[in-house]
Design a protein around this motif. Structure first.
Motif, PDB file in Angstrom:
ATOM      1  N   GLU A   1      48.134  45.452  44.393  1.00  0.00           N
ATOM      2  CA  GLU A   1      47.027  45.125  45.302  1.00  0.00           C
ATOM      3  C   GLU A   1      46.523  46.374  46.011  1.00  0.00           C
ATOM      4  O   GLU A   1      45.330  46.534  46.251  1.00  0.00           O
ATOM      5  N   GLN A   2      47.443  47.262  46.324  1.00  0.00           N
ATOM      6  CA  GLN A   2      47.062  48.488  47.028  1.00  0.00           C
ATOM      7  C   GLN A   2      46.610  49.589  46.068  1.00  0.00           C
ATOM      8  O   GLN A   2      45.835  50.447  46.446  1.00  0.00           O
ATOM      9  N   LEU A   3      47.148  49.542  44.859  1.00  0.00           N
ATOM     10  CA  LEU A   3      46.912  50.676  43.952  1.00  0.00           C
ATOM     11  C   LEU A   3      46.131  50.303  42.694  1.00  0.00           C
ATOM     12  O   LEU A   3      46.157  51.031  41.720  1.00  0.00           O
ATOM     13  N   HIS A   4      45.425  49.158  42.729  1.00  0.00           N
ATOM     14  CA  HIS A   4      44.809  48.706  41.483  1.00  0.00           C
ATOM     15  C   HIS A   4      43.771  49.686  40.944  1.00  0.00           C
ATOM     16  O   HIS A   4      43.456  49.661  39.762  1.00  0.00           O
ATOM     17  N   GLU A   5      43.292  50.548  41.779  1.00  0.00           N
ATOM     18  CA  GLU A   5      42.320  51.524  41.254  1.00  0.00           C
ATOM     19  C   GLU A   5      43.009  52.667  40.531  1.00  0.00           C
ATOM     20  O   GLU A   5      42.373  53.435  39.820  1.00  0.00           O
ATOM     21  N   ASN A   6      44.291  52.789  40.769  1.00  0.00           N
ATOM     22  CA  ASN A   6      44.998  53.936  40.222  1.00  0.00           C
ATOM     23  C   ASN A   6      45.941  53.619  39.077  1.00  0.00           C
ATOM     24  O   ASN A   6      46.112  54.415  38.162  1.00  0.00           O
ATOM     25  N   LEU A   7      46.559  52.444  39.147  1.00  0.00           N
ATOM     26  CA  LEU A   7      47.571  52.114  38.137  1.00  0.00           C
ATOM     27  C   LEU A   7      47.434  50.672  37.653  1.00  0.00           C
ATOM     28  O   LEU A   7      47.015  49.796  38.401  1.00  0.00           O
ATOM     29  N   GLU A   8      47.796  50.476  36.388  1.00  0.00           N
ATOM     30  CA  GLU A   8      47.858  49.117  35.845  1.00  0.00           C
ATOM     31  C   GLU A   8      49.113  48.419  36.375  1.00  0.00           C
ATOM     32  O   GLU A   8      50.114  49.080  36.667  1.00  0.00           O
ATOM     33  N   LEU A   9      49.051  47.101  36.404  1.00  0.00           N
ATOM     34  CA  LEU A   9      50.203  46.332  36.864  1.00  0.00           C
ATOM     35  C   LEU A   9      51.470  46.684  36.064  1.00  0.00           C
ATOM     36  O   LEU A   9      52.546  46.886  36.625  1.00  0.00           O
TER      37      LEU A   9
ATOM     38  N   ASP B   1      56.830  49.210  35.252  1.00  0.00           N
ATOM     39  CA  ASP B   1      57.738  50.139  34.562  1.00  0.00           C
ATOM     40  C   ASP B   1      58.315  51.185  35.500  1.00  0.00           C
ATOM     41  O   ASP B   1      59.402  51.718  35.259  1.00  0.00           O
ATOM     42  N   LEU B   2      57.553  51.510  36.531  1.00  0.00           N
ATOM     43  CA  LEU B   2      58.045  52.533  37.462  1.00  0.00           C
ATOM     44  C   LEU B   2      59.116  51.990  38.409  1.00  0.00           C
ATOM     45  O   LEU B   2      59.933  52.745  38.922  1.00  0.00           O
ATOM     46  N   LEU B   3      59.075  50.703  38.652  1.00  0.00           N
ATOM     47  CA  LEU B   3      60.022  50.129  39.618  1.00  0.00           C
ATOM     48  C   LEU B   3      61.458  50.341  39.168  1.00  0.00           C
ATOM     49  O   LEU B   3      61.775  50.216  37.990  1.00  0.00           O
ATOM     50  N   GLU B   4      62.296  50.656  40.130  1.00  0.00           N
ATOM     51  CA  GLU B   4      63.698  50.907  39.810  1.00  0.00           C
ATOM     52  C   GLU B   4      64.597  49.957  40.584  1.00  0.00           C
ATOM     53  O   GLU B   4      64.218  49.443  41.628  1.00  0.00           O
TER      54      GLU B   4
END
Ligand code: ARG
Length: 564
Positions: free
Chosen positions: A13-21, A26-29
């Motif tokens: 919601e905060q980064l939808h302009e920068n990254l795909e869901l 995949d980045l979440l750890e």
């Protein structure tokens, strides 16, 4: 409840302009240490985009992320660590498990597609080795994993029931064998004959010629040869079935190598029509230089076909019969080159589906670090191993729980389960040493430990007098011990997916061990049966653990006795 997904959505919601869901997901750890939260989002990847340092980004973005699942956030350098609301998550997870029960973790991936699994495949007239045991239990477990993600597995026992060794065996039988001795203990006697053949042939090479002659006769349909072969095959299969029965494994097909005898001409013709065959000292080969592989030998100079030819015929037959989505071959890694060649030949013949063929290799079982071999008769007999495991289990049960009803049945489930679990808990490519005493332990990372943990959980439910839960209840849990269990339950569908993606039953076995361990910590610290506002939720957790452990064990092919 997939909390990683939900957190990813909140970040998106905060980064939808920068990254795909999906990129976010995949980045979440999962932080190694619980002090760092339940889910962590590292911001390194955003540095370029934002032209800021990651720690700064974590500060700025971290502020704005919100979700009803988030209890609190903690920003540590470049990481945003999320602490989840335990009550909310645990209630959602337990609702799912108590209503889905053993279907929890089922995934809709395969669309019912067929997946023939070539597994076990021992050789007639020889004992089933520990290597064949590996193939059997890994194959069976993969079949269960594939089924859980909505494929239709087809268990195929590609028996080694053809080849020059049967000429040798017939020769040896005619010289030194008797019907009576074979009937008494078929595999031992046939092995004795086979070993004797090799010992005698070392001094008398003419024996080898005789062996070749008898194989020739067998191929030509000589009645005496065929009758002996049929009989040896039958006796062997009876013996193998004893082991399969104890492992609770059945096959959808026992078409062995001989089944393809009349299907090889077609293969040779296809290869010939495509101009893939070349002559090499009278033999026919397919050159595989461009694959960096040795040539595949298709036909010997005397016209005899080979293991490879039969596997080519089998692959075509399976494609035509099952129109498979994937075809698996669970065979030791020492045959890796064979399967590379098989795929390469099919590829050369323009069968695009050769890409759907997967060799699933596995490592060796060793004794004191050395390979077990059948050649010299130095072989660990599988049945004896299972017998010993069973009696060791019985001994332990006698000590721990002498009043247990059906002791023998449970001991068999524990002993056999121990051997199977031990085999599957290691990454399949690892070699491992086998010491029966270690395998049948009730403590440590063993099958009996998982079974025992589940039986204890069952007895708690028994004491509480509950066996089912109303999924519309609230199952909020707030303590740290149940939280560790909840997280492992929550992960289950991902665990199944990873086991499927990697063809790796050990991922399921490890999940079972971790779940059992965290449950035992929970049980040692939380008084489940005491009156408490979370009592119902705690019992639901116990129930969920019994269900998921049972499912883990089922996938591995291990029984889950309710009492032990
Ligand atoms: N019988 C063989 C052996 O014991 C294994 C067969 C594996 N399957 C196959 N399709 N090649 O080594």
């Amino acid at each position: 409840m997939d909390y990683k997904q939900i957190i990813a959505e909140a970040i998106h919601e905060q980064l939808h302009e920068n990254l795909e869901l999906n990129e976010i997901k995949d980045l979440l750890e999962k932080p190694k240490h619980t002090d760092h939260g339940d889910v962590a989002f590292p911001t390194f990847q955003l540095a370029k985009l934002f032209r800021k340092n990651p720690a700064q980004i974590a500060q700025e973005v971290g502020e704005s992320i919100s979700s009803p699942l988030i209890d609190r956030k903690q920003i540590v350098g470049p990481y945003i660590n999320f602490f989840l609301k335990k009550e909310t998550v645990s209630s959602a997870v337990l609702k799912e498990v108590v209503s889905e029960k053993n279907n929890f973790g089922n995934l809709k991936i395969g669309n019912g597609g067929n997946v023939p699994i070539d597994m076990s495949s021992p050789n007639i007239a020889k004992p089933m080795s520990m290597g064949h045991l590996r193939s059997t239990v890994i194959g069976n477990s993969l079949a269960n994993i594939f089924e859980k993600v909505d494929y239709t597995p087809i268990r195929i026992n590609h028996l080694g029931d053809w080849g020059t060794q049967f000429g040798k065996l017939i020769t040896a039988y005619k010289k030194w064998g008797s019907e009576e001795d074979v009937r008494k203990d078929p595999i031992k006697e046939l092995l004795r004959l086979y070993v004797k053949f090799h010992t005698v042939a070392e001094d008398d090479p003419s024996l080898e010629d005789e062996g070749r002659l008898w194989f020739r006769k067998l191929e030509d349909g000589n009645p005496e040869a065929v009758e002996l072969w049929t009989w040896f095959r039958e006796e062997s299969l009876n013996e193998f079935n004893k082991v399969y029965d104890r492992l609770n494994i059945t096959f959808d097909s026992t078409n062995g190598e001989a089944f393809y005898n009349d299907k090889m001409e077609e293969v040779v013709k296809i290869l010939d029509d495509k101009h893939l065959l070349s002559a090499d000292q009278g033999a026919h080969i397919v050159d595989l230089e461009k694959y960096d592989l040795n040539p595949a030998l298709i036909m010997k100079s005397d016209g005899a076909t080979l293991y490879m030819t039969r596997d080519l015929a089998a692959a075509l037959y399976r494609k035509n019969t099952y129109d498979f989505a994937q075809a698996l071959y669970v065979v030791g890694q020492e045959q890796s080159n064979h399967f590379k060649q098989l795929k390469a030949v099919l590829k050369e013949a323009d069968f695009e589906w050769s890409d759907d063929i997967h060799h699933i290799p596995f490592g060796l079982i060793t004794k004191d670090g050395k390979k077990l071999s059948t050649r010299k008769g130095k072989v660990v007999l599988l049945e004896e191993v299972l017998n010993e495991a069973s009696s060791l289990a019985l001994k332990q049960i006698e000590e721990k729980n002498p009043e247990l009803p059906n002791k023998e049945t449970v001991a068999e489930q524990v002993g056999v389960g121990a051997v199977v679990f031990h085999d599957l808990k290691n990454d399949r490519l690892n070699n491992f040493d086998f010491t029966i005493e270690e395998v049948v332990q009730f403590e440590g990372e063993t099958g009996p430990y998982v079974q025992y943990t589940r039986a204890r959980a069952m007895s708690i439910l028994n004491k509480a007098g509950v066996s089912d839960f109303d999924a519309s209840n609230d199952f909020g849990l707030s303590d740290e011990y149940s939280w560790e269990v909840i997280k492992l339950l929550q992960e289950y569908p991902h665990t199944v997916k990873r086991a499927f993606d990697n063809y790796e039953p050990s991922i399921i076995a490890k999940h079972a061990i971790h779940l059992a361990q965290s449950f035992n910590r929970f049980y040692a610290n939380v008084r489940v049966l005491d009156e408490h506002e979370e009592k119902d939720a705690r019992l639901a957790l116990v129930f969920a653990v019994t269900e998921v452990l049972k499912e883990d064990l089922r996938i591995l092919g291990v029984e889950a006795p309710n009492e032990m």
